[in-house]
Design a protein around this motif. Structure first.
Motif, PDB file in Angstrom:
ATOM      1  N   UNK A  40     -26.566   9.952 -34.503  1.00 34.30           N
ATOM      2  CA  UNK A  40     -26.489   8.550 -34.908  1.00 34.30           C
ATOM      3  C   UNK A  40     -25.967   7.674 -33.774  1.00 34.30           C
ATOM      4  N   UNK A  41     -25.009   8.193 -33.009  1.00 37.39           N
ATOM      5  CA  UNK A  41     -24.477   7.438 -31.871  1.00 37.39           C
ATOM      6  C   UNK A  41     -25.551   7.233 -30.798  1.00 37.39           C
ATOM      7  N   UNK A  42     -26.455   8.193 -30.678  1.00 34.24           N
ATOM      8  CA  UNK A  42     -27.531   8.072 -29.691  1.00 34.24           C
ATOM      9  C   UNK A  42     -28.667   7.182 -30.201  1.00 34.24           C
ATOM     10  N   UNK A  43     -28.872   7.180 -31.515  1.00 34.47           N
ATOM     11  CA  UNK A  43     -29.943   6.360 -32.095  1.00 34.47           C
ATOM     12  C   UNK A  43     -29.586   4.880 -32.073  1.00 34.47           C
ATOM     13  N   UNK A  44     -28.286   4.565 -32.212  1.00 33.05           N
ATOM     14  CA  UNK A  44     -27.850   3.166 -32.159  1.00 33.05           C
ATOM     15  C   UNK A  44     -27.942   2.689 -30.715  1.00 33.05           C
ATOM     16  N   UNK A  45     -28.579   1.570 -30.507  1.00 30.42           N
ATOM     17  CA  UNK A  45     -28.789   1.072 -29.155  1.00 30.42           C
ATOM     18  C   UNK A  45     -27.855  -0.099 -28.839  1.00 30.42           C
ATOM     19  N   UNK A  46     -27.441  -0.131 -27.590  1.00 28.54           N
ATOM     20  CA  UNK A  46     -26.648  -1.235 -27.083  1.00 28.54           C
ATOM     21  C   UNK A  46     -27.356  -1.709 -25.814  1.00 28.54           C
ATOM     22  N   UNK A  47     -28.109  -2.793 -25.948  1.00 31.23           N
ATOM     23  CA  UNK A  47     -28.998  -3.160 -24.857  1.00 31.23           C
ATOM     24  C   UNK A  47     -30.085  -2.104 -24.764  1.00 31.23           C
ATOM     25  N   UNK A  48     -30.306  -1.555 -23.577  1.00 32.44           N
ATOM     26  CA  UNK A  48     -31.325  -0.521 -23.423  1.00 32.44           C
ATOM     27  C   UNK A  48     -30.712   0.876 -23.356  1.00 32.44           C
ATOM     28  N   UNK A  49     -29.436   0.997 -23.757  1.00 24.28           N
ATOM     29  CA  UNK A  49     -28.754   2.283 -23.698  1.00 24.28           C
ATOM     30  C   UNK A  49     -28.337   2.748 -25.087  1.00 24.28           C
ATOM     31  N   UNK A  50     -28.213   4.069 -25.280  1.00 25.25           N
ATOM     32  CA  UNK A  50     -27.635   4.564 -26.526  1.00 25.25           C
ATOM     33  C   UNK A  50     -26.166   4.143 -26.611  1.00 25.25           C
ATOM     34  N   UNK A  51     -25.705   3.850 -27.801  1.00 26.74           N
ATOM     35  CA  UNK A  51     -24.300   3.488 -28.001  1.00 26.74           C
ATOM     36  C   UNK A  51     -23.381   4.572 -27.445  1.00 26.74           C
ATOM     37  N   UNK A  52     -23.802   5.829 -27.566  1.00 27.45           N
ATOM     38  CA  UNK A  52     -22.977   6.944 -27.102  1.00 27.45           C
ATOM     39  C   UNK A  52     -22.650   6.838 -25.618  1.00 27.45           C
ATOM     40  N   UNK A  53     -23.563   6.265 -24.830  1.00 31.28           N
ATOM     41  CA  UNK A  53     -23.326   6.147 -23.394  1.00 31.28           C
ATOM     42  C   UNK A  53     -22.103   5.289 -23.089  1.00 31.28           C
ATOM     43  N   UNK A  54     -21.782   4.356 -23.984  1.00 26.55           N
ATOM     44  CA  UNK A  54     -20.643   3.461 -23.764  1.00 26.55           C
ATOM     45  C   UNK A  54     -19.428   3.875 -24.584  1.00 26.55           C
ATOM     46  N   UNK A  55     -19.347   5.166 -24.882  1.00 28.03           N
ATOM     47  CA  UNK A  55     -18.227   5.677 -25.685  1.00 28.03           C
ATOM     48  C   UNK A  55     -17.694   6.974 -25.095  1.00 28.03           C
ATOM     49  N   UNK A  56     -16.435   7.246 -25.398  1.00 26.92           N
ATOM     50  CA  UNK A  56     -15.814   8.540 -25.155  1.00 26.92           C
ATOM     51  C   UNK A  56     -15.442   9.091 -26.518  1.00 26.92           C
ATOM     52  N   UNK A  57     -16.189  10.080 -26.993  1.00 27.41           N
ATOM     53  CA  UNK A  57     -15.981  10.654 -28.324  1.00 27.41           C
ATOM     54  C   UNK A  57     -15.409  12.054 -28.152  1.00 27.41           C
ATOM     55  N   UNK A  58     -14.211  12.259 -28.650  1.00 29.33           N
ATOM     56  CA  UNK A  58     -13.527  13.531 -28.435  1.00 29.33           C
ATOM     57  C   UNK A  58     -13.303  14.249 -29.760  1.00 29.33           C
ATOM     58  N   UNK A  59     -13.782  15.479 -29.833  1.00 27.33           N
ATOM     59  CA  UNK A  59     -13.494  16.372 -30.961  1.00 27.33           C
ATOM     60  C   UNK A  59     -12.461  17.375 -30.474  1.00 27.33           C
ATOM     61  N   UNK A  60     -11.291  17.382 -31.107  1.00 24.52           N
ATOM     62  CA  UNK A  60     -10.248  18.266 -30.594  1.00 24.52           C
ATOM     63  C   UNK A  60      -9.207  18.638 -31.620  1.00 24.52           C
ATOM     64  N   UNK A  61      -8.275  19.509 -31.206  1.00 26.66           N
ATOM     65  CA  UNK A  61      -7.170  19.905 -32.084  1.00 26.66           C
ATOM     66  C   UNK A  61      -5.966  20.302 -31.246  1.00 26.66           C
TER      67      UNK A  61
END
Length: 466
Positions: free
Chosen positions: A377-398
């Motif tokens: 979903x983060x890749x499907x959402x676009x921000x300009x001509x880029x995926x939203x994911x490109x402009x994010x730091x998403x961390x899965x951790x514990x």
């Protein structure tokens, strides 16, 4: 020549929905007309989009380490803050659902939470209490708690004023906020990762309906007998109904591509509303009775509702810093939807029992499947001509490390996204026993927040970008 729409253009409600405000994603109409189609258009788009966001998804109770980290040669280990790195690392069972995102993520090993090893008791309280703060929490089961400001809240203090919400804290378990939950340690430590200061956690919200209303409007719902019929009717209507007139005006300023993007965006909001209003699958409500507020029954349904709200908040630039706790430490959650009625926490104390380990690994894999959909979903959402994911730091951790040992070592860390060009994904990085606070310090830099030290940091990590 038309005037460009502002980056913070909102769809606003009318009448009884006047408190509603829905932000729009980045559109071509937000770029000055003179630049559309020119070589400067890309630069103009980049100028109005946000470069980086910080998003944390915390996975409680620890992991079965062999299920997450690949078997590699013994000499595959970094030197201090400089990691060894591998591009085509073998995916483990827990990571297999992320195969399609291999180029979008960093798998990071060798990050420890050493202060969580202090004292003999309270490993779960220390896992979460020390994780984002990098401090040694006070051993107490009373109200004289002491932790420290967490990395996300330090960032929120510095850059949070640029958005409507400095930060957004969400979770999937409420947890107790009083008394002791882990021997010698207060429940509040086990149930909160974000801390505004030494004694005040940033309280998470678990109910997706409350998060939705907070993000998109100020409508309040009451179950009192004296509630007026028109108030109930207002609450049951879609927030999009109130913005229709305003949308009509804005659409006149949009081109075909922008209209399609806005339509897709608003459709996603209505879909979330539909899911929020749906009754639980095992509950049959009498005719005419609605149940607009509920916490979903299954991990999958609850996670995706919360994740979709988080993504919308990021996409609208309502916040640039958000945490989502996939559970509290020692959570009593079961996974009946995949045929596992035992509590996850109990299974992590497997004492080498192959049957319990197998079930624990199935849960790990199931949760990673949901994370993979989140990244879709983060890749499907676009921000300009880029995926939203490109402009994010998403961390899965514990913060527990290996679940059975509670060693707080090589804590599971998966970083997805390019951080606005500040991260180079597609690699497995393995450090040599580095404090997790060194990662927070390094990610703060990439959010434009520069500190000399944070918590028990000893320096910055190399190799996150090349």
């Amino acid at each position: 020549m038309r005037k460009a729409l502002g980056r913070r253009t909102f769809l606003r409600g009318i009448g009884t929905g006047a408190g509603i405000a829905i932000g729009l994603p980045l559109l071509e109409a937000m770029i000055p007309t003179s630049l559309i189609g020119s070589t400067e258009a890309t630069a103009a788009a980049e100028a109005v989009q946000v470069k980086n966001r910080f998003i944390l998804l915390y996975y409680p109770n620890g992991i079965h380490t062999p299920n997450w980290y690949p078997q590699v040669p013994e000499d595959f280990i970094g030197t201090g803050a400089t990691p060894a790195q591998m591009v085509d690392w073998p995916l483990t069972p827990a990571m297999e659902p992320l195969e399609r995102h291999r180029k979008d993520m960093l798998l990071v090993g060798g990050l420890d939470v050493p202060l969580a090893r202090m004292d003999r008791n309270g490993d779960h309280a220390k896992a979460m209490g020390c994780y984002l703060t990098g401090v040694r929490i006070r051993m107490t089961s009373s109200d004289d708690i002491q932790a420290g400001i967490s990395a996300d809240q330090l960032m929120a203090n510095k850059i949070g004023g640029q958005t409507r919400f400095p930060s957004l804290e969400m979770g999937m378990d409420y947890g107790r906020m009083e008394g002791g939950c882990d021997p010698g340690y207060a429940c509040i430590y086990s149930n909160n990762a974000s801390w505004k200061n030494e004694t005040t956690p940033a309280i998470k919200e678990v109910n997706p309906r409350i998060v939705f209303d907070r993000l998109f409007g100020n409508m309040q719902h009451s179950d009192h007998d004296g509630e007026k019929k028109d108030q109930q009717e207002t609450y049951n209507r879609s927030i999009l109904d109130y913005t229709r007139e305003n949308l009509s005006k804005i659409n006149k300023q949009l081109g075909t591509a922008d209209r399609l993007r806005v339509d897709e965006y608003l459709t996603s909001i209505r879909e979330i509303e539909r899911r929020l209003d749906a009754p639980p699958s095992d509950v049959k409500l009498p005719p005419g009775v609605v149940r607009p507020t509920r916490v979903p029954d299954t991990f999958r349904e609850h996670f995706h509702l919360m994740a979709d709200l988080q993504i919308l908040a990021i996409q609208q630039d309502l916040t640039r810093i958000s945490t989502l706790l996939l559970g509290v430490e020692q959570s009593r959650r079961t996974y009946n939807e995949i045929g596992i009625p035992e509590e996850h926490h109990g299974l992590t104390h497997h004492a080498g029992d192959p049957a319990k380990i197998a079930k624990m690994c199935r849960i790990d894999n199931y949760c990673t499947q949901q994370f993979a959909i989140y990244l879709d979903k983060m890749k499907a959402a676009k921000e300009g001509d880029k995926p939203l994911l490109d402009n994010c730091t998403v961390l899965l951790g514990n913060g527990n490390g290996d679940a059975a040992r509670h060693d707080h070592a090589s804590c599971m860390t998966v970083i997805a996204g390019k951080g606005g060009g500040t991260l180079t994904p597609g690699r497995y990085l393995k450090y040599d026993a580095q404090n997790l606070s060194n990662l927070w310090l390094s990610l703060m830099d990439r959010m434009g927040v520069h500190e000399e030290r944070f918590g028990d940091s000893t320096g910055r990590l190399e190799g996150l970008s090349i």
